[in-house]
Design a protein around this motif. Structure first.
Motif, PDB file in Angstrom:
ATOM      1  N   GLU A 427     -50.740  15.281 -17.410  1.00  0.00           N
ATOM      2  CA  GLU A 427     -50.753  15.991 -18.695  1.00  0.00           C
ATOM      3  C   GLU A 427     -51.426  15.161 -19.777  1.00  0.00           C
ATOM      4  N   ASN A 428     -51.211  13.846 -19.744  1.00  0.00           N
ATOM      5  CA  ASN A 428     -51.857  12.976 -20.726  1.00  0.00           C
ATOM      6  C   ASN A 428     -53.359  12.928 -20.531  1.00  0.00           C
ATOM      7  N   LEU A 429     -53.797  12.837 -19.292  1.00  0.00           N
ATOM      8  CA  LEU A 429     -55.236  12.783 -19.032  1.00  0.00           C
ATOM      9  C   LEU A 429     -55.915  14.094 -19.392  1.00  0.00           C
ATOM     10  N   GLN A 430     -55.211  15.197 -19.189  1.00  0.00           N
ATOM     11  CA  GLN A 430     -55.810  16.499 -19.471  1.00  0.00           C
ATOM     12  C   GLN A 430     -55.922  16.797 -20.966  1.00  0.00           C
ATOM     13  N   TRP A 431     -55.477  15.844 -21.802  1.00  0.00           N
ATOM     14  CA  TRP A 431     -55.794  15.961 -23.224  1.00  0.00           C
ATOM     15  C   TRP A 431     -57.308  15.948 -23.402  1.00  0.00           C
ATOM     16  N   GLY A 432     -58.004  15.233 -22.514  1.00  0.00           N
ATOM     17  CA  GLY A 432     -59.466  15.192 -22.590  1.00  0.00           C
ATOM     18  C   GLY A 432     -60.092  16.539 -22.285  1.00  0.00           C
ATOM     19  N   ASP A 433     -59.496  17.276 -21.359  1.00  0.00           N
ATOM     20  CA  ASP A 433     -59.969  18.621 -21.001  1.00  0.00           C
ATOM     21  C   ASP A 433     -58.817  19.335 -20.324  1.00  0.00           C
ATOM     22  N   GLU A 434     -58.167  20.230 -21.058  1.00  0.00           N
ATOM     23  CA  GLU A 434     -56.974  20.888 -20.520  1.00  0.00           C
ATOM     24  C   GLU A 434     -57.284  21.787 -19.334  1.00  0.00           C
ATOM     25  N   ASN A 435     -58.550  22.157 -19.161  1.00  0.00           N
ATOM     26  CA  ASN A 435     -58.933  23.033 -18.050  1.00  0.00           C
ATOM     27  C   ASN A 435     -59.546  22.271 -16.887  1.00  0.00           C
ATOM     28  N   ALA A 436     -59.527  20.938 -16.956  1.00  0.00           N
ATOM     29  CA  ALA A 436     -60.146  20.127 -15.905  1.00  0.00           C
ATOM     30  C   ALA A 436     -59.410  20.293 -14.580  1.00  0.00           C
ATOM     31  N   ALA A 437     -60.186  20.391 -13.502  1.00  0.00           N
ATOM     32  CA  ALA A 437     -59.601  20.457 -12.170  1.00  0.00           C
ATOM     33  C   ALA A 437     -59.066  19.082 -11.786  1.00  0.00           C
ATOM     34  N   ASP A 438     -58.171  19.057 -10.806  1.00  0.00           N
ATOM     35  CA  ASP A 438     -57.565  17.787 -10.383  1.00  0.00           C
ATOM     36  C   ASP A 438     -58.623  16.776  -9.964  1.00  0.00           C
ATOM     37  N   ASP A 439     -59.647  17.237  -9.250  1.00  0.00           N
ATOM     38  CA  ASP A 439     -60.697  16.322  -8.776  1.00  0.00           C
ATOM     39  C   ASP A 439     -61.428  15.667  -9.947  1.00  0.00           C
ATOM     40  N   GLU A 440     -61.629  16.418 -11.031  1.00  0.00           N
ATOM     41  CA  GLU A 440     -62.284  15.850 -12.210  1.00  0.00           C
ATOM     42  C   GLU A 440     -61.408  14.785 -12.856  1.00  0.00           C
ATOM     43  N   VAL A 441     -60.104  15.052 -12.876  1.00  0.00           N
ATOM     44  CA  VAL A 441     -59.166  14.068 -13.436  1.00  0.00           C
ATOM     45  C   VAL A 441     -59.188  12.793 -12.610  1.00  0.00           C
ATOM     46  N   TYR A 442     -59.159  12.946 -11.271  1.00  0.00           N
ATOM     47  CA  TYR A 442     -59.177  11.778 -10.392  1.00  0.00           C
ATOM     48  C   TYR A 442     -60.462  10.982 -10.572  1.00  0.00           C
ATOM     49  N   ALA A 443     -61.596  11.674 -10.739  1.00  0.00           N
ATOM     50  CA  ALA A 443     -62.886  10.993 -10.893  1.00  0.00           C
ATOM     51  C   ALA A 443     -62.906  10.177 -12.187  1.00  0.00           C
ATOM     52  N   ALA A 444     -62.399  10.763 -13.278  1.00  0.00           N
ATOM     53  CA  ALA A 444     -62.344  10.044 -14.554  1.00  0.00           C
ATOM     54  C   ALA A 444     -61.431   8.830 -14.449  1.00  0.00           C
ATOM     55  N   ALA A 445     -60.308   8.980 -13.733  1.00  0.00           N
ATOM     56  CA  ALA A 445     -59.383   7.856 -13.548  1.00  0.00           C
ATOM     57  C   ALA A 445     -60.033   6.748 -12.722  1.00  0.00           C
ATOM     58  N   ARG A 446     -60.828   7.141 -11.712  1.00  0.00           N
ATOM     59  CA  ARG A 446     -61.518   6.122 -10.908  1.00  0.00           C
ATOM     60  C   ARG A 446     -62.536   5.367 -11.750  1.00  0.00           C
ATOM     61  N   ASP A 447     -63.290   6.087 -12.576  1.00  0.00           N
ATOM     62  CA  ASP A 447     -64.286   5.422 -13.427  1.00  0.00           C
ATOM     63  C   ASP A 447     -63.630   4.457 -14.408  1.00  0.00           C
ATOM     64  N   ALA A 448     -62.406   4.773 -14.841  1.00  0.00           N
ATOM     65  CA  ALA A 448     -61.677   3.906 -15.777  1.00  0.00           C
ATOM     66  C   ALA A 448     -60.828   2.869 -15.055  1.00  0.00           C
ATOM     67  N   GLN A 449     -60.928   2.827 -13.738  1.00  0.00           N
ATOM     68  CA  GLN A 449     -60.160   1.877 -12.913  1.00  0.00           C
ATOM     69  C   GLN A 449     -58.653   2.097 -13.053  1.00  0.00           C
ATOM     70  N   ALA A 450     -58.271   3.368 -13.267  1.00  0.00           N
ATOM     71  CA  ALA A 450     -56.853   3.697 -13.397  1.00  0.00           C
ATOM     72  C   ALA A 450     -56.296   4.320 -12.126  1.00  0.00           C
ATOM     73  N   ASP A 451     -57.162   4.870 -11.305  1.00  0.00           N
ATOM     74  CA  ASP A 451     -56.701   5.611 -10.126  1.00  0.00           C
ATOM     75  C   ASP A 451     -55.844   4.768  -9.171  1.00  0.00           C
ATOM     76  N   PRO A 452     -56.238   3.521  -8.861  1.00  0.00           N
ATOM     77  CA  PRO A 452     -55.434   2.741  -7.904  1.00  0.00           C
ATOM     78  C   PRO A 452     -53.983   2.534  -8.327  1.00  0.00           C
ATOM     79  N   PHE A 453     -53.759   2.121  -9.589  1.00  0.00           N
ATOM     80  CA  PHE A 453     -52.370   1.844  -9.968  1.00  0.00           C
ATOM     81  C   PHE A 453     -51.569   3.136 -10.143  1.00  0.00           C
ATOM     82  N   VAL A 454     -52.237   4.240 -10.517  1.00  0.00           N
ATOM     83  CA  VAL A 454     -51.526   5.512 -10.645  1.00  0.00           C
ATOM     84  C   VAL A 454     -51.034   5.973  -9.278  1.00  0.00           C
ATOM     85  N   ARG A 455     -51.905   5.869  -8.277  1.00  0.00           N
ATOM     86  CA  ARG A 455     -51.525   6.320  -6.929  1.00  0.00           C
ATOM     87  C   ARG A 455     -50.450   5.442  -6.309  1.00  0.00           C
TER      88      ARG A 455
END
Length: 577
Positions: A427-455
């Motif tokens: 929900e926090n990440l989707q502040w950037g785009d509330e209509n973003a698909a899950d894959d788009e959220v995961y891609a943005a998290a990977r680019d920000a190096q957030a995906d590993p610790f979130v998972r």
């Protein structure tokens, strides 16, 4: 008060039906003593059981009608008042959302919280009280006076002596109470500000072992509020005994003179009973009117505070925008002789004659000493502040000529103070785009190096974050905020010292992802670490609000002493480390 009529119109039926239904109680209260007088004077005196039963049934029916009217009146009054308060609170909150930073500083966060909660509640309560009593109290007052004079004019003359005294008492109480209620609300502001500050900074307080100090501060605010409350409400406390005293005196006078009339046969016992009830109703209705005016005075104080918010002139708006439909398309930025002061009457400039341009897709680093104006500079781009002199252009258009929505939609900003909200990571990440698909959220998290610790978290992207993101580290919070900005897919991305809590290796990977996924995005990076901006296309060096150097790393090392000084000091620290 005309502005409040808009909150009445949608619920006009409730505002009308509530008082009308309460009138049934007034009619019943006026009739019941007369029925009782008939029972005593006729039924009991003549031992006419049938007459007593007849009048008794009439009293029962009247009581049921009064109950129905009272319940219906209370329901419509509650619906009208609560809806009125909800709509007013919505509009005040909506106005606050349009505030600039300067507007918020003018009121303070604690004061705005008080106005949105306590002040609006005060107005709502008075609306409800008026709907339930505004017709009922005067109606009962007038009806009881008419019935009293109809029954016995001589006894009713007592009211002509008592009523002026009571009216004068009410006026004096209101004149003293009004300014005290205004002070009370200001003290409540101070207490709310204190509580908010302590609760949001509780970790700092505990780490510095300052609990005792904060308890003393809270005690002082709490004591001020208590003293203001006692000062205001002792007027209310004094009013009730005074009113009760006059009520008892009036009742004694009525019984004394009425008893004499009964002894000489000029008045019946039942009439004296009814007359006493009417006198009590007159005085009770006066007490209710006094309470209405007393609460109204407090509500007026609250309404003035609400009006201050609604009437506040927002210094940032797009009313004069020449291209309100235009969106940021390329991301070109240009500063033309920009100067800015936080305080308009101050001679000291935070930014002084700033001029430079950034081409679309470029990465520009901004570096300088603490307090030199770096954050203020980039805040001009999405119009968090407006320039005092000069212009800021985006895609060749003055930022003031965009609508605020379209301008800020085109700018992604990771602020120096990272803020996350209660809710899940997703929900926090989707502040950037509330209509973003899950894959788009995961891609943005990977680019920000957030995906590993979130998972690695037990619930992954559905992990609940505490208020402000208290259950993630500073570095994790920064990466989540970067991912949120990336998901927005902005044409301009501003990172305000947003990797300060991230290790250099992770920061390097974030910069590498920017180079591949944000090629067409203009990137501005404010940093304390010179290594964060060394590879930028251009580096702007600020000192005391002025540009003292602009160019690539190698150029600045040769031609900018301020930049070279920063570089030498940081490299020396790394060697010593």
């Amino acid at each position: 008060m005309k502005r409040y009529l808009k909150y009445v119109k949608p619920y006009l039926y409730a505002f009308i039906l509530g008082p009308i239904m309460m009138i049934t109680e007034v009619v019943g209260e006026v009739l019941l003593p007369a029925f009782m007088a008939d029972i005593i004077n006729v039924g009991a005196a003549n031992q006419d059981i049938g007459y007593i039963v007849q009048k008794g049934l009439m009293m029962v029916v009247t009581a049921f009608i009064m109950m129905a009217g009272g319940v219906g009146g209370a329901w419509f009054a509650s619906k009208a008042a609560i809806s009125f308060g909800a709509d007013l609170r919505r509009d005040v909150f909506k106005k606050v959302q349009t505030f600039s930073f300067a507007n918020i500083d003018q009121f303070s966060t604690g004061s705005l919280v008080t106005r949105l909660t306590n002040d609006i509640t005060q107005i709502q309560n008075v609306v409800m009280m008026c709907l339930r009593m505004a017709l009922r109290s005067p109606g009962m007052l007038i009806g009881a006076i008419i019935m009293a004079f109809t029954m016995n004019k001589e006894l009713a003359m007592i009211l002509l002596v008592i009523l002026p005294i009571l009216m004068l008492t009410i006026v004096l109480v209101l004149r003293v109470a009004f300014p005290r209620f205004t002070i009370l609300q200001k003290k409540l502001d101070a207490l709310n500000s204190n509580i908010q500050e302590v609760l949001t900074s509780v970790r700092v307080i505990k780490s510095f072992v300052r609990e005792e100090y904060e308890m003393d501060r809270f005690e002082a605010s709490n004591r001020d509020l208590k003293e203001s409350g006692l000062s205001a409400f002792k007027i209310v406390i004094m009013q009730m005994p005074i009113m009760t005293f006059f009520m008892n005196v009036t009742t004694l006078l009525v019984v004394w003179f009425g008893g004499k009339q009964i002894l000489v046969g000029s008045m019946q016992v039942g009439d004296l009973t009814a007359f006493t009830t009417y006198i009590t109703q007159v005085l009770m209705s006066l007490m209710m009117v006094a309470m209405i005016f007393l609460n109204l005075s407090r509500a007026i104080a609250s309404a003035k505070r609400i009006n201050e918010v609604l009437d506040a002139e927002v210094d940032l708006n797009d009313d004069t925008a020449q291209f309100p439909e235009r969106k940021v398309q390329e991301g070109k930025i240009e500063f033309q002789n920009v100067s800015f002061r936080y305080y308009k009457n101050s001679e000291e400039k935070v930014l002084d004659n700033i001029s430079f341009s950034i081409e679309p897709g470029q990465t520009v680093g901004i570096i300088g000493s603490t307090g030199c104006g770096k954050t203020t500079l980039v805040s001009m781009i999405p119009r968090l502040y407006d320039v005092d002199e000069g212009r800021v252009l985006v895609d060749g258009i003055d930022v003031k000529d965009y609508s605020l929505k379209n301008l800020r939609d085109g700018v992604g900003m990771v602020l120096q103070k990272n803020v996350l909200f209660s809710g899940t990571i997703m929900e926090n990440l989707q502040w950037g785009d509330e209509n973003a698909a899950d894959d788009e959220v995961y891609a943005a998290a990977r680019d920000a190096q957030a995906d590993p610790f979130v998972r690695n978290m037990t619930e992954g992207y559905e992990t609940e974050l505490g208020q402000g993101g208290v259950n993630v580290s500073g570095g994790q919070k920064q990466r989540l905020c970067i991912a949120r900005a990336l998901l927005k897919k902005p044409r301009i991305l501003i990172l305000d010292d947003s990797t300060s809590a991230v290790d250099t290796a992770t920061e390097s990977r974030i910069r590498e992802s920017f180079a591949t996924t944000l090629k067409e995005t203009t990137k501005l990076i404010i940093a304390q670490r010179i290594t964060s901006v060394m590879d930028a296309d251009r580096i702007v060096v600020l000192d005391e609000g002025k540009i003292v150097g602009c160019g690539r790393h190698s150029e600045l090392m040769e031609g900018c002493s301020a930049y070279r000084e920063i570089y030498d000091s940081q490299m020396k620290e790394e060697v010593l480390a």
